[in-house]
Scaffold this motif. Structure first.
Motif, short mmCIF file in Angstrom:
data_model
loop_
_atom_site.label_atom_id
_atom_site.label_comp_id
_atom_site.label_asym_id
_atom_site.label_seq_id
_atom_site.Cartn_x
_atom_site.Cartn_y
_atom_site.Cartn_z
N ARG A 1 0.82 -1.21 0.00
CA ARG A 1 0.00 0.00 0.00
C ARG A 1 0.86 1.26 0.00
O ARG A 1 0.59 2.21 -0.74
N ALA A 2 1.89 1.24 0.82
CA ALA A 2 2.77 2.40 0.89
C ALA A 2 3.47 2.65 -0.44
O ALA A 2 3.65 3.80 -0.85
N GLU A 3 3.87 1.58 -1.11
CA GLU A 3 4.52 1.74 -2.40
C GLU A 3 3.57 2.34 -3.43
O GLU A 3 3.95 3.20 -4.23
N ASP B 1 -3.25 2.03 10.58
CA ASP B 1 -3.51 0.59 10.50
C ASP B 1 -2.34 -0.21 11.05
O ASP B 1 -2.53 -1.24 11.71
N GLY B 2 -1.13 0.24 10.75
CA GLY B 2 0.04 -0.47 11.24
C GLY B 2 0.14 -0.45 12.75
O GLY B 2 0.50 -1.45 13.39
N ARG B 3 -0.17 0.68 13.37
CA ARG B 3 -0.13 0.78 14.84
C ARG B 3 -1.19 -0.13 15.46
O ARG B 3 -0.93 -0.81 16.46
N ARG B 4 -2.37 -0.14 14.88
CA ARG B 4 -3.43 -1.00 15.42
C ARG B 4 -3.08 -2.48 15.26
O ARG B 4 -3.29 -3.28 16.18
N VAL C 1 -2.63 5.64 -6.23
CA VAL C 1 -3.90 5.60 -5.51
C VAL C 1 -4.27 7.01 -5.11
O VAL C 1 -3.41 7.85 -4.81
N ASP C 2 -5.57 7.29 -5.11
CA ASP C 2 -6.07 8.60 -4.71
C ASP C 2 -5.82 8.80 -3.22
O ASP C 2 -6.16 7.93 -2.40
N PRO C 3 -5.22 9.94 -2.81
CA PRO C 3 -4.96 10.17 -1.39
C PRO C 3 -6.22 10.11 -0.54
O PRO C 3 -6.14 9.78 0.65
N ALA C 4 -7.36 10.41 -1.11
CA ALA C 4 -8.61 10.32 -0.34
C ALA C 4 -8.97 8.86 -0.05
O ALA C 4 -9.66 8.57 0.92
N GLU C 5 -8.48 7.96 -0.90
CA GLU C 5 -8.76 6.54 -0.72
C GLU C 5 -7.77 5.89 0.23
O GLU C 5 -8.13 5.09 1.09
N ASP C 6 -6.50 6.22 0.06
CA ASP C 6 -5.47 5.66 0.92
C ASP C 6 -4.29 6.63 0.98
O ASP C 6 -3.95 7.27 -0.01
#
Length: 659
Positions: free
Chosen positions: A147-149, A169-172, A156-161
């Protein structure tokens, strides 16, 4: 809204200063720098804006350029599964001047200065519990990396991710996978591990006795444990870590009624009752977040252990958390502070961030730094560094990046030192030549000055074209006539040789005419290094007597000219002397760079040895071509093979690491 409040406060402080002078406010805080170097500038802007204004540091850019320094190092990316070189604003330079300004308005007292009676840490250090990740967490971290890549490549649209979502998400997920996937059957081991340790501590300390607020033996025995968790709080509906931890503790024999949440105390009265229950032994485990339980929570009397289930963003928050147990009034002489880190997860990134921030904050709060540039980190930051190395699982890779960065930095400084030596040699040669030239001119002009005849006032006399004149106007008129004739007879685009036109003050006056660019007359006294230049228009319009007066003034200023040249020569000689003293000096970091280069070689050899492919992985046939024994792998190849080997040999380590 915050900006308006800041502006209002700033305006009020300025108004008070105008009426009462500079001492108009007192600020009190335990964390003057909580998260960013900019906060120090903000504090100075409130308390000493006049000083910043007078020193040219009122603008933040000017302040940052004077006292800040960037640092580039390898860091784990927020996805937790790859590395990146990141340049950050996280060091101080010109430290004595910065602290000198800051201490004009700040009276800093550290815990070491105060020497307060607080409990000591068990074994003298914070305990770090490394939790192995579930297979599902490893897969999820790899998904976060993907996802980060996509986010970095703008796929990807910044509003989407976006990276904020990835980080959240990573912290959770590092706490429990059920926070990001409610249907997963691999919840992770962090909460069960914490529950086991909390329960063990509870059972071993439930019979400890304490005294009440009046110094009398308390009726109820038992110690208190504090648990901090920011990522998943009991708000709203659905699964949360607080309820899960309480259920796990109850299963291990901790009474449910003795486990309370800080969030349940909504009012000041409710908080007071909860704190009293913690102090009298009613509460055995208090769970809360940094926001609800970090400041003003005075429950330390029986606190025997502190548990960090996650890491906050700011080192100040860690100080506030630990301050709930490492505090005056705690009746336990020794306490535990335990931090839980899931290996190969975002926990590593969070502790790394705390390390970077704590590094420069500790430099300010200590305030006893003798060096101009401060690069070291304080004890608190070192504990964060230890956690980062433990949680990464392969500290050698991080060490290599740090050593490589230091070698590159010091190599640049070494080249700069060599360039500086070359510059010093050039400076010595040029300044020596300049000094010699100046002294030679002083010697010449001094001899000329002794021959100058005084022509001031009625003593004036000047010879022009063989005729002696005692009036400046007549000498100037004759000089104009002679030079106009020469200018008129000079062929176009020609410069006539300089020739004598008269004598003034016992010295020869010469003139030269030129029509190369524009018609010019150059009048001078060569022995005294005096020359005046006129265009044809200026020559026609100038007062003849003023031309003569200009020549006289130049002669009269000859002693001042000699003094100026002497000063210039002395300055050049001083510069040459300073350069000569520094030429050949050894570079101060040579030993450090040599040690780093040796360590760099050792690390590369260790990585290469560990990354040797297993026998079953050795390619054969066509695939083996080009992989001869004498082929030297690049650093990138060595690291890639090292990480691949780690993935094969440790199924629990995080896969897909890349540089």
């Amino acid at each position: 809204k915050g900006s308006r409040r800041a502006q209002d406060l700033d305006a009020k402080l300025w108004a008070l200063r105008r009426r009462h002078g500079s001492r108009v406010a007192t600020f009190a805080t335990a964390t003057p720098v909580a998260n960013s170097m900019a906060e120090l500038w903000v504090m100075q802007s409130y308390l000493q804006p006049d000083v910043l204004e007078s020193t040219g540091l009122r603008a933040f850019d000017a302040w940052a350029a004077t006292f800040g320094r960037t640092h580039t190092a390898l860091e784990l990316a927020p996805d937790g599964a790859s590395y990146r070189m990141q340049t950050r604003f996280a060091r101080f330079q010109n430290v004595p001047e910065l602290l000198g300004l800051y201490r004009q308005v700040a009276d800093v007292r550290t815990s070491e200065d105060l020497g307060l009676p607080v409990p000591t840490l068990a074994d003298g250090t914070v305990e770090t519990v490394i939790v192995q990740p579930a297979d599902a967490l490893i897969d999820y971290v790899a998904e976060l990396a993907s996802r980060a890549e996509r986010i970095r490549s703008r796929a990807v649209d910044p509003a989407e991710d976006n990276m904020l979502k990835v980080t959240g998400d990573g912290r959770r997920a590092a706490l429990d996978l059920r926070l990001v996937d409610a249907d997963t059957d691999q919840s992770g081991e962090k909460l069960p591990t914490a529950a086991r340790l909390i329960a063990e501590t509870h059972h071993s300390t439930r019979d400890l006795t304490y005294v009440d607020d009046h110094g009398q033996p308390a009726a109820r025995p038992g110690a208190l444990q504090l648990v901090f968790c920011d990522v998943s709080t009991p708000a709203g509906v659905g699964w949360n870590a607080y309820d899960e931890l309480r259920d796990l503790l109850v299963q291990r024999g901790v009474p449910r009624e003795s486990i309370l949440y800080m969030q349940d105390a909504k009012t000041d009265v409710a908080k007071a009752k909860l704190f009293a229950a913690c102090r009298d032994g009613t509460v055995a485990v208090l769970i809360g977040s940094t926001e609800t339980m970090g400041v003003g929570t005075n429950v330390q009397a029986r606190a025997v252990a502190m548990h960090h289930l996650d890491a906050p963003w700011r080192p100040a928050d860690i100080e506030q958390r630990d301050g709930r147990i490492l505090r005056q009034g705690n009746q336990n002489p020794e306490v535990q502070v335990i931090r839980y880190v899931t290996e190969g997860s975002f926990d590593t990134y969070m502790w790394q961030t705390l390390e970077r921030k704590a590094a420069f904050i500790s430099q300010v709060t200590r305030g006893d730094l003798p060096d101009r540039d401060v690069d070291d980190i304080g004890d608190q930051a070192l504990s964060f560094a230890e956690i980062k190395a433990l949680a990464t699982g392969d500290p050698l890779v991080l060490e290599k990046a740090g050593v490589d960065s230091d070698v590159a930095r010091l190599s640049r400084l070494e080249r700069a030192h060599q360039d500086d030596q070359q510059r010093l040699r050039r400076t010595f040669d040029s300044c020596t030549a300049r000094a010699e030239s100046c002294y030679h001119r002083v010697e010449q002009l001094s001899a000329v000055a002794d021959r100058v005849v005084d022509t001031r006032g009625d003593r004036f006399a000047m010879t022009v074209n063989g005729h002696r004149h005692t009036k400046r106007s007549e000498a100037g008129a004759e000089l104009r006539r002679v030079l106009e004739h020469r200018l008129d007879t000079t062929p176009p685009e020609t410069t006539r040789p300089r020739g004598e036109v008269g004598r003034l003050g016992g010295l020869t006056v010469t003139a030269q005419t030129s029509t190369v660019i524009e018609d010019e007359v150059r009048l001078g006294i060569p022995d005294a290094h005096i020359e005046l230049t006129y265009t044809r228009h200026d020559w026609h319009t100038s007062d003849p007597s003023m031309v003569v007066s200009r020549l006289e003034r130049q002669l009269q200023r000859l002693p001042d000219t000699i003094a100026a040249i002497q000063t210039d020569g002395d300055t050049a000689a001083s510069e040459a002397k300073r350069a000569r003293e520094r030429i050949g000096q050894p570079w101060e970091h040579a030993t450090e760079l040599g040690a780093l280069r040796r360590r760099q070689t050792e690390i590369n050899e260790e990585l290469a040895a560990a990354a040797e492919p297993a026998a079953e992985d050795v390619p054969t046939g066509v695939e083996a071509q080009g992989n001869q024994p004498d082929a030297q792998p690049s650093n990138e190849d060595v690291l890639s093979r090292r990480l691949a080997a780690a993935a094969r040999n440790n199924s629990q380590s995080s896969p897909g690491l890349s540089l």
